[in-house]
Design a protein around this motif. Structure first.
Motif, PDB file in Angstrom:
ATOM      1  N   SER A  96      -3.325  -4.805  -5.586  1.00  0.00           N
ATOM      2  CA  SER A  96      -4.117  -6.086  -6.071  1.00  0.00           C
ATOM      3  C   SER A  96      -5.443  -5.730  -6.433  1.00  0.00           C
ATOM      4  CB  SER A  96      -3.929  -7.315  -5.333  1.00  0.00           C
ATOM      5  OG  SER A  96      -4.924  -8.255  -5.610  1.00  0.00           O
ATOM      6  N   ASP A  97      -5.675  -6.392  -7.695  1.00  0.00           N
ATOM      7  CA  ASP A  97      -7.219  -6.086  -7.928  1.00  0.00           C
ATOM      8  C   ASP A  97      -8.279  -6.885  -6.939  1.00  0.00           C
ATOM      9  OD1 ASP A  97      -6.756  -4.357 -10.197  1.00  0.00           O
ATOM     10  OD2 ASP A  97      -6.743  -6.351 -11.436  1.00  0.00           O
ATOM     11  N   THR A  98      -7.820  -7.780  -6.440  1.00  0.00           N
ATOM     12  CA  THR A  98      -8.596  -8.501  -5.354  1.00  0.00           C
ATOM     13  C   THR A  98      -8.668  -8.266  -4.082  1.00  0.00           C
ATOM     14  OG1 THR A  98      -6.850 -10.227  -5.208  1.00  0.00           O
ATOM     15  CG2 THR A  98      -8.529 -10.578  -6.885  1.00  0.00           C
ATOM     16  N   ALA A  99      -7.874  -7.105  -3.812  1.00  0.00           N
ATOM     17  CA  ALA A  99      -7.693  -6.563  -2.422  1.00  0.00           C
ATOM     18  C   ALA A  99      -8.900  -6.020  -1.778  1.00  0.00           C
ATOM     19  CB  ALA A  99      -6.663  -5.352  -2.210  1.00  0.00           C
ATOM     20  N   PRO A 100      -8.984  -6.128  -0.457  1.00  0.00           N
ATOM     21  CA  PRO A 100     -10.561  -5.480  -0.071  1.00  0.00           C
ATOM     22  C   PRO A 100     -10.456  -3.890  -0.165  1.00  0.00           C
ATOM     23  CG  PRO A 100      -9.378  -6.770   1.635  1.00  0.00           C
ATOM     24  CD  PRO A 100      -8.383  -6.814   0.595  1.00  0.00           C
ATOM     25  N   PRO A 101     -11.942  -3.531  -0.632  1.00  0.00           N
ATOM     26  CA  PRO A 101     -11.938  -2.164  -1.137  1.00  0.00           C
ATOM     27  C   PRO A 101     -11.220  -0.910  -0.141  1.00  0.00           C
ATOM     28  CG  PRO A 101     -14.128  -3.155  -1.315  1.00  0.00           C
ATOM     29  CD  PRO A 101     -13.047  -4.198  -0.699  1.00  0.00           C
ATOM     30  N   GLY A 102     -11.416  -1.302   1.080  1.00  0.00           N
ATOM     31  CA  GLY A 102     -10.716  -0.246   2.055  1.00  0.00           C
ATOM     32  C   GLY A 102      -9.231  -0.095   1.898  1.00  0.00           C
ATOM     33  N   ILE A 103      -8.681  -1.453   1.930  1.00  0.00           N
ATOM     34  CA  ILE A 103      -7.187  -1.579   1.567  1.00  0.00           C
ATOM     35  C   ILE A 103      -6.760  -0.877   0.270  1.00  0.00           C
ATOM     36  CG2 ILE A 103      -5.237  -3.135   1.538  1.00  0.00           C
ATOM     37  CD1 ILE A 103      -6.652  -4.805   3.452  1.00  0.00           C
ATOM     38  N   ARG A 104      -7.493  -1.131  -0.655  1.00  0.00           N
ATOM     39  CA  ARG A 104      -7.331  -0.644  -2.016  1.00  0.00           C
ATOM     40  C   ARG A 104      -7.296   0.832  -1.996  1.00  0.00           C
ATOM     41  NH1 ARG A 104     -10.570  -4.331  -4.918  1.00  0.00           N
ATOM     42  NH2 ARG A 104     -12.116  -2.642  -5.449  1.00  0.00           N
ATOM     43  N   GLU A 105      -8.042   1.303  -1.227  1.00  0.00           N
ATOM     44  CA  GLU A 105      -8.435   2.784  -1.345  1.00  0.00           C
ATOM     45  C   GLU A 105      -6.958   3.470  -0.607  1.00  0.00           C
ATOM     46  OE1 GLU A 105     -10.215   4.971  -3.064  1.00  0.00           O
ATOM     47  OE2 GLU A 105     -10.782   2.943  -3.880  1.00  0.00           O
ATOM     48  N   GLN A 106      -6.936   2.891   0.473  1.00  0.00           N
ATOM     49  CA  GLN A 106      -5.629   3.395   1.278  1.00  0.00           C
ATOM     50  C   GLN A 106      -4.249   3.170   0.686  1.00  0.00           C
ATOM     51  OE1 GLN A 106      -4.915   1.686   5.245  1.00  0.00           O
ATOM     52  NE2 GLN A 106      -7.064   1.813   5.873  1.00  0.00           N
ATOM     53  N   ALA A 107      -4.205   2.171  -0.279  1.00  0.00           N
ATOM     54  CA  ALA A 107      -3.011   1.836  -1.135  1.00  0.00           C
ATOM     55  C   ALA A 107      -3.068   2.889  -2.329  1.00  0.00           C
ATOM     56  CB  ALA A 107      -3.113   0.415  -1.672  1.00  0.00           C
ATOM     57  N   ARG A 108      -4.119   3.378  -2.746  1.00  0.00           N
ATOM     58  CA  ARG A 108      -4.092   4.292  -3.828  1.00  0.00           C
ATOM     59  C   ARG A 108      -3.661   5.744  -3.166  1.00  0.00           C
ATOM     60  NH1 ARG A 108      -9.747   2.053  -6.308  1.00  0.00           N
ATOM     61  NH2 ARG A 108      -8.551   0.715  -7.870  1.00  0.00           N
ATOM     62  N   ALA A 109      -4.291   5.840  -2.084  1.00  0.00           N
ATOM     63  CA  ALA A 109      -3.719   7.126  -1.499  1.00  0.00           C
ATOM     64  C   ALA A 109      -2.275   7.295  -1.174  1.00  0.00           C
ATOM     65  CB  ALA A 109      -4.533   7.366  -0.175  1.00  0.00           C
ATOM     66  N   TYR A 110      -1.738   6.192  -0.801  1.00  0.00           N
ATOM     67  CA  TYR A 110      -0.384   6.020  -0.265  1.00  0.00           C
ATOM     68  C   TYR A 110       0.409   6.176  -1.718  1.00  0.00           C
ATOM     69  CZ  TYR A 110       4.004   4.067   1.027  1.00  0.00           C
ATOM     70  OH  TYR A 110       5.517   3.881   1.317  1.00  0.00           O
ATOM     71  N   ARG A 111      -0.192   5.747  -2.787  1.00  0.00           N
ATOM     72  CA  ARG A 111       0.446   5.647  -4.115  1.00  0.00           C
ATOM     73  C   ARG A 111       0.596   7.220  -4.562  1.00  0.00           C
ATOM     74  NH1 ARG A 111      -1.632   1.987  -8.612  1.00  0.00           N
ATOM     75  NH2 ARG A 111      -3.639   3.750  -8.593  1.00  0.00           N
ATOM     76  N   GLU A 112      -0.517   7.969  -4.412  1.00  0.00           N
ATOM     77  CA  GLU A 112      -0.367   9.337  -4.997  1.00  0.00           C
ATOM     78  C   GLU A 112       0.688  10.021  -4.097  1.00  0.00           C
ATOM     79  OE1 GLU A 112      -1.851  10.529  -7.682  1.00  0.00           O
ATOM     80  OE2 GLU A 112      -2.281   8.519  -7.812  1.00  0.00           O
ATOM     81  N   ASN A 113       0.695   9.903  -2.704  1.00  0.00           N
ATOM     82  CA  ASN A 113       1.975  10.487  -2.067  1.00  0.00           C
ATOM     83  C   ASN A 113       3.296  10.001  -2.285  1.00  0.00           C
ATOM     84  OD1 ASN A 113       0.277  11.919  -0.132  1.00  0.00           O
ATOM     85  ND2 ASN A 113       0.198  10.112   1.281  1.00  0.00           N
ATOM     86  N   VAL A 114       3.471   8.701  -2.918  1.00  0.00           N
ATOM     87  CA  VAL A 114       4.722   8.337  -3.157  1.00  0.00           C
ATOM     88  C   VAL A 114       5.148   8.991  -4.738  1.00  0.00           C
ATOM     89  CG1 VAL A 114       5.947   6.256  -4.130  1.00  0.00           C
ATOM     90  CG2 VAL A 114       4.727   6.152  -2.100  1.00  0.00           C
ATOM     91  N   LYS A 115       4.162   9.167  -5.349  1.00  0.00           N
ATOM     92  CA  LYS A 115       4.379   9.825  -6.753  1.00  0.00           C
ATOM     93  C   LYS A 115       4.426  11.352  -6.497  1.00  0.00           C
ATOM     94  CE  LYS A 115       1.585   8.622 -10.386  1.00  0.00           C
ATOM     95  NZ  LYS A 115       0.308   8.431 -10.903  1.00  0.00           N
ATOM     96  N   GLY A 116       4.171  11.956  -5.614  1.00  0.00           N
ATOM     97  CA  GLY A 116       4.393  13.352  -5.474  1.00  0.00           C
ATOM     98  C   GLY A 116       5.989  13.416  -4.974  1.00  0.00           C
ATOM     99  N   VAL A 117       6.427  12.537  -3.883  1.00  0.00           N
ATOM    100  CA  VAL A 117       7.563  12.455  -3.355  1.00  0.00           C
ATOM    101  C   VAL A 117       8.487  12.382  -4.493  1.00  0.00           C
ATOM    102  CG1 VAL A 117       9.201  11.578  -1.805  1.00  0.00           C
ATOM    103  CG2 VAL A 117       6.987  12.070  -0.902  1.00  0.00           C
ATOM    104  N   LEU A 118       8.413  11.438  -5.422  1.00  0.00           N
ATOM    105  CA  LEU A 118       9.212  11.091  -6.450  1.00  0.00           C
ATOM    106  C   LEU A 118       9.499  12.171  -7.604  1.00  0.00           C
ATOM    107  CD1 LEU A 118       8.349   7.203  -7.332  1.00  0.00           C
ATOM    108  CD2 LEU A 118      10.358   8.314  -6.651  1.00  0.00           C
ATOM    109  N   ASP A 119       8.373  12.697  -7.710  1.00  0.00           N
ATOM    110  CA  ASP A 119       8.250  13.695  -8.926  1.00  0.00           C
ATOM    111  C   ASP A 119       8.935  14.915  -8.367  1.00  0.00           C
ATOM    112  OD1 ASP A 119       6.321  14.879 -11.298  1.00  0.00           O
ATOM    113  OD2 ASP A 119       7.121  16.325 -10.097  1.00  0.00           O
ATOM    114  N   ALA A 120       8.999  15.210  -7.083  1.00  0.00           N
ATOM    115  CA  ALA A 120       9.776  16.409  -6.586  1.00  0.00           C
ATOM    116  C   ALA A 120      11.131  15.826  -6.505  1.00  0.00           C
ATOM    117  CB  ALA A 120       9.214  16.801  -5.233  1.00  0.00           C
ATOM    118  N   GLY A 121      11.494  14.737  -5.987  1.00  0.00           N
ATOM    119  CA  GLY A 121      12.884  14.475  -6.033  1.00  0.00           C
ATOM    120  C   GLY A 121      13.454  14.218  -7.281  1.00  0.00           C
TER     121      GLY A 121
END
Lengths: 144, 100
Positions: free
Chosen positions: B42-67
């Motif tokens: 969400s664009d309205t999520a607190p900055p800290g949570i947004r950053e954590q979510a973005r980092a998590y998203r990059e991990n998910v993308k890496g796993v999906l790409d390999a799979g």
């Protein structure tokens, strides 16, 4: 000329009397493609049988795709409908300008018309439609 | 329409259409789309949570790409076997040489 995008008028009444159920594994919905020759509008299109200018379905290769339901959610103050996507017509060669979603479980009743913003053409390739996120302000069908 | 000052009505979302010529869509397309469905930030999520979510998203993308790439290769193995069984060795070689 091209079809006019929008929620079909009949759907607005039908959804209030429980005709359409988007919950997983309940009603089945499909998406058919239309060319720019379509003259359909949300006020006149009530059923798949009324579709005008459907992309040629010869050989069924480009026939309507069955959609996979995603159970509707409430996001903020909006009820949000979605389906699994992307929806892909593989190894296809055709041009489409718009699409219609309809309920195959309940007599092919029309749900909505989607506009692609212009002709889209695949040539011995994939024709892929991606639906928006199932969130308020974005979902493919929303009720506020 | 407005009911007691609150707007109401039906809304229709925008779809995105992508087409290809003489090939399918790349793995990256599916990685992005699947990730978008798994994780919405969400664009309205607190900055800290947004950053954590973005980092998590990059991990998910890496796993999906390999799979996804492994799944494609595995499907190629099946295709190559079936083509060879049917005596279509040139077609099997083409599949074997494809990168995805």
């Amino acid at each position: 000329m091209a079809a006019t995008a929008g929620i079909c008028d009949t759907f607005k009444q039908e959804v209030l009397i429980g005709t359409h159920n988007f919950t997983v594994a309940t009603d089945s919905f499909s998406m058919a493609l239309m060319t720019s020759a379509s003259t359909n509008t949300p006020s006149t299109l009530t059923n798949y049988s009324g579709i005008v200018g459907e992309v040629s379905t010869s050989g069924t290769a480009y026939a309507a795709k069955v959609l996979t339901n995603v159970t509707p959610v409430l996001n903020g103050n909006q009820g949000c409908v979605s389906f699994s996507s992307p929806i892909t017509w593989t190894a296809s060669t055709f041009t489409a300008r718009s699409a219609m979603i309809y309920n195959t479980t309940d007599g092919n009743k029309a749900v909505c018309i989607l506009d692609f913003g212009g002709d889209k053409t695949s040539s011995a390739g994939d024709f892929t439609i991606t639906l928006p996120a199932q969130t308020g302000g974005n979902a493919i069908i929303r009720i506020t | 329409m407005s009911l007691n000052g609150q707007s109401s009505g039906f809304g229709l979302g925008r779809v995105k259409v992508q087409t290809t010529t003489n090939r399918g869509l790349p793995v990256e397309f599916y990685v992005d789309e699947i990730t978008r469905h798994i994780l919405y930030i969400s664009d309205t999520a607190p900055p800290g949570i947004r950053e954590q979510a973005r980092a998590y998203r990059e991990n998910v993308k890496g796993v999906l790409d390999a799979g996804i790439r492994q799944a494609i290769q595995s499907n190629h193995t099946t295709l190559i076997y079936q083509l060879r069984q049917a005596g279509m060795h040139e077609a099997a070689a083409l599949v074997l040489a494809s990168k995805e």
